[in-house]
Design an enzyme around this catalytic site. Structure first.
Site, PDB file in Angstrom:
ATOM      1  N   HIS A  91      -6.989  -4.837  10.657  1.00  0.00           N
ATOM      2  CA  HIS A  91      -6.858  -4.661   9.203  1.00  0.00           C
ATOM      3  C   HIS A  91      -5.509  -5.148   8.688  1.00  0.00           C
ATOM      4  O   HIS A  91      -4.504  -5.077   9.387  1.00  0.00           O
ATOM      5  CB  HIS A  91      -7.112  -3.205   8.788  1.00  0.00           C
ATOM      6  N   ASP A 106      -7.213  -2.693  14.723  1.00  0.00           N
ATOM      7  CA  ASP A 106      -8.598  -3.072  14.418  1.00  0.00           C
ATOM      8  C   ASP A 106      -8.655  -4.313  13.521  1.00  0.00           C
ATOM      9  O   ASP A 106      -9.696  -4.649  12.980  1.00  0.00           O
ATOM     10  CB  ASP A 106      -9.350  -1.897  13.763  1.00  0.00           C
ATOM     11  N   GLU A 150      -9.458  -1.628   5.706  1.00  0.00           N
ATOM     12  CA  GLU A 150     -10.083  -1.250   6.970  1.00  0.00           C
ATOM     13  C   GLU A 150     -11.348  -2.070   7.208  1.00  0.00           C
ATOM     14  O   GLU A 150     -11.883  -2.679   6.271  1.00  0.00           O
ATOM     15  CB  GLU A 150     -10.426   0.239   6.925  1.00  0.00           C
ATOM     16  N   ASP A 169       0.815  -1.219   0.000  1.00  0.00           N
ATOM     17  CA  ASP A 169       0.000   0.000   0.000  1.00  0.00           C
ATOM     18  C   ASP A 169       0.845   1.263   0.000  1.00  0.00           C
ATOM     19  O   ASP A 169       2.074   1.205   0.160  1.00  0.00           O
ATOM     20  CB  ASP A 169      -0.954  -0.014   1.211  1.00  0.00           C
TER      21      ASP A 169
HETATM   22  C1  GLP Z   1      -0.667   0.413   8.561  1.00  0.00           C
HETATM   23  C2  GLP Z   1      -0.214  -0.432   7.367  1.00  0.00           C
HETATM   24  C3  GLP Z   1      -0.337  -1.917   7.656  1.00  0.00           C
HETATM   25  C4  GLP Z   1       0.320  -2.241   8.976  1.00  0.00           C
HETATM   26  C5  GLP Z   1      -0.350  -1.470  10.088  1.00  0.00           C
HETATM   27  C6  GLP Z   1       0.261  -1.749  11.452  1.00  0.00           C
HETATM   28  O1  GLP Z   1      -2.027   0.554   8.610  1.00  0.00           O
HETATM   29  N1  GLP Z   1      -0.955  -0.108   6.192  1.00  0.00           N
HETATM   30  O2  GLP Z   1       0.263  -2.640   6.597  1.00  0.00           O
HETATM   31  O3  GLP Z   1       0.238  -3.622   9.223  1.00  0.00           O
HETATM   32  O4  GLP Z   1      -0.204  -0.080   9.813  1.00  0.00           O
HETATM   33  O5  GLP Z   1       1.414  -1.001  11.623  1.00  0.00           O
HETATM   34  P1  GLP Z   1       2.496  -1.222  12.748  1.00  0.00           P
HETATM   35  O6  GLP Z   1       3.311  -2.390  12.297  1.00  0.00           O
HETATM   36  O7  GLP Z   1       3.307   0.036  12.756  1.00  0.00           O
HETATM   37  O8  GLP Z   1       1.779  -1.478  14.010  1.00  0.00           O
END
Ligand code: GLP
Length: 263
Positions: free
Chosen positions: A138, A136, A143, A67
């Site tokens: 995702h 959450d 989302e 993404d």
């Molecule tokens: C963002 C990214 C996800 C990731 C999530 C959790 O939303 N798009 O790919 O898994 O954050 O991030 P973190 O690893 O910093 O907790």
């Protein structure tokens, strides 16, 4: 789902790195699906170490990221392209022309989403997809409420994601509201997935993803449909799992099989 619980994020990341390295050694032209966020950082550090001290060769590897924020140029310090350059690409011998991160400045996102999907398909599909998870539940930026059949497209960030990601931007106002993201359906087509989660903030999302019902409200739960998912956790992120002792037994059985104790 194979659930592996390691004592720490360091050991979990090393475990994930060894799976990535095994694939790249076996298939030098491997197609990797990569993720951003705090979670995969230690995995990328370990891959860099393996490249520098063990000669792990990325020269023929192709990558596709999950993404990107809409509106951020690749040079923006919070863009996911910049994240990948700084935390992995510039430290290993991957050919930058073979690295793909969705373009946050595409003008026609519908066409761009189809093009990104076509590029993945033309490359032969993703061999191994690395995933983190939001609080959450995702995956990528799918989302709650995202279709479990969704493909690469534009997505509006949920308020909790904006709050969580504000730590990288300084303030909530600075976090982009839109992202372009692979869909759940896209992710489910990868040949293998590694889902990483560390820390107590992820415990609830992990319990819902691994043991909860499959629901679009927790898009990680769609991974229950995938035939080859390895979930790598630390003690904290595993703390709300009900079937913890069973997962440990499965790992012990794997260990005994590999060591030849069981024929
Ligand atoms: C963002 C990214 C996800 C990731 C999530 C959790 O939303 N798009 O790919 O898994 O954050 O991030 P973190 O690893 O910093 O907790």
């Amino acid at each position: 789902m194979r659930v592996i619980i390691e004592p720490s994020a360091e050991l979990g990341s090393q475990r994930a790195a060894s799976i990535v390295a095994q694939l790249v050694r076996k298939k030098p032209r491997a197609i990797l699906g990569l993720a951003t966020g705090g979670t995969p950082l230690k995995l990328y550090q370990e891959l860099i170490r393996m490249h520098q001290s063990e000669g792990l060769d990325f020269s023929r590897v192709t990558s596709f990221n999950l993404d990107e924020y809409v509106g951020l140029p690749p040079t923006h310090p919070q863009s996911y392209r910049h994240f990948m350059t700084e935390n992995l690409f510039r430290h290993v011998n991957i050919d930058i022309r073979n690295t793909h991160v969705p373009d946050g400045r595409a003008l026609d996102y519908e066409t761009y989403g189809s093009q990104y999907e076509a590029m993945i398909e033309e490359a032969g599909g993703i061999d191994l997809q690395i995933l983190g998870i939001g609080r959450d539940g995702h995956i990528a930026f799918n989302e709650p409420g995202s279709s479990l059949g969704s493909r690469t497209r534009l997505k509006t960030l949920a308020p909790e994601t904006i709050r969580d990601n504000a730590r990288f931007f300084g303030t909530e106002e600075d976090v982009p509201r839109l992202a372009i993201t692979m869909g759940v359906g896209t992710i489910l087509e990868s040949k293998k997935c590694i889902l990483l989660a560390f820390g107590k903030d992820k415990a609830e999302a992990i319990a819902a993803t691994v043991e909860g019902p499959v629901t679009a409200q927790v898009t990680g739960s769609a991974l229950q449909f995938h035939r080859d998912v390895v979930v790598i956790l630390d003690e904290e992120s595993a703390s709300q799992l009900q079937r913890r002792s069973y997962y440990d037994e499965v790992e012990e059985a794997h260990r005994r099989l590999q060591s030849g104790e069981v024929k």
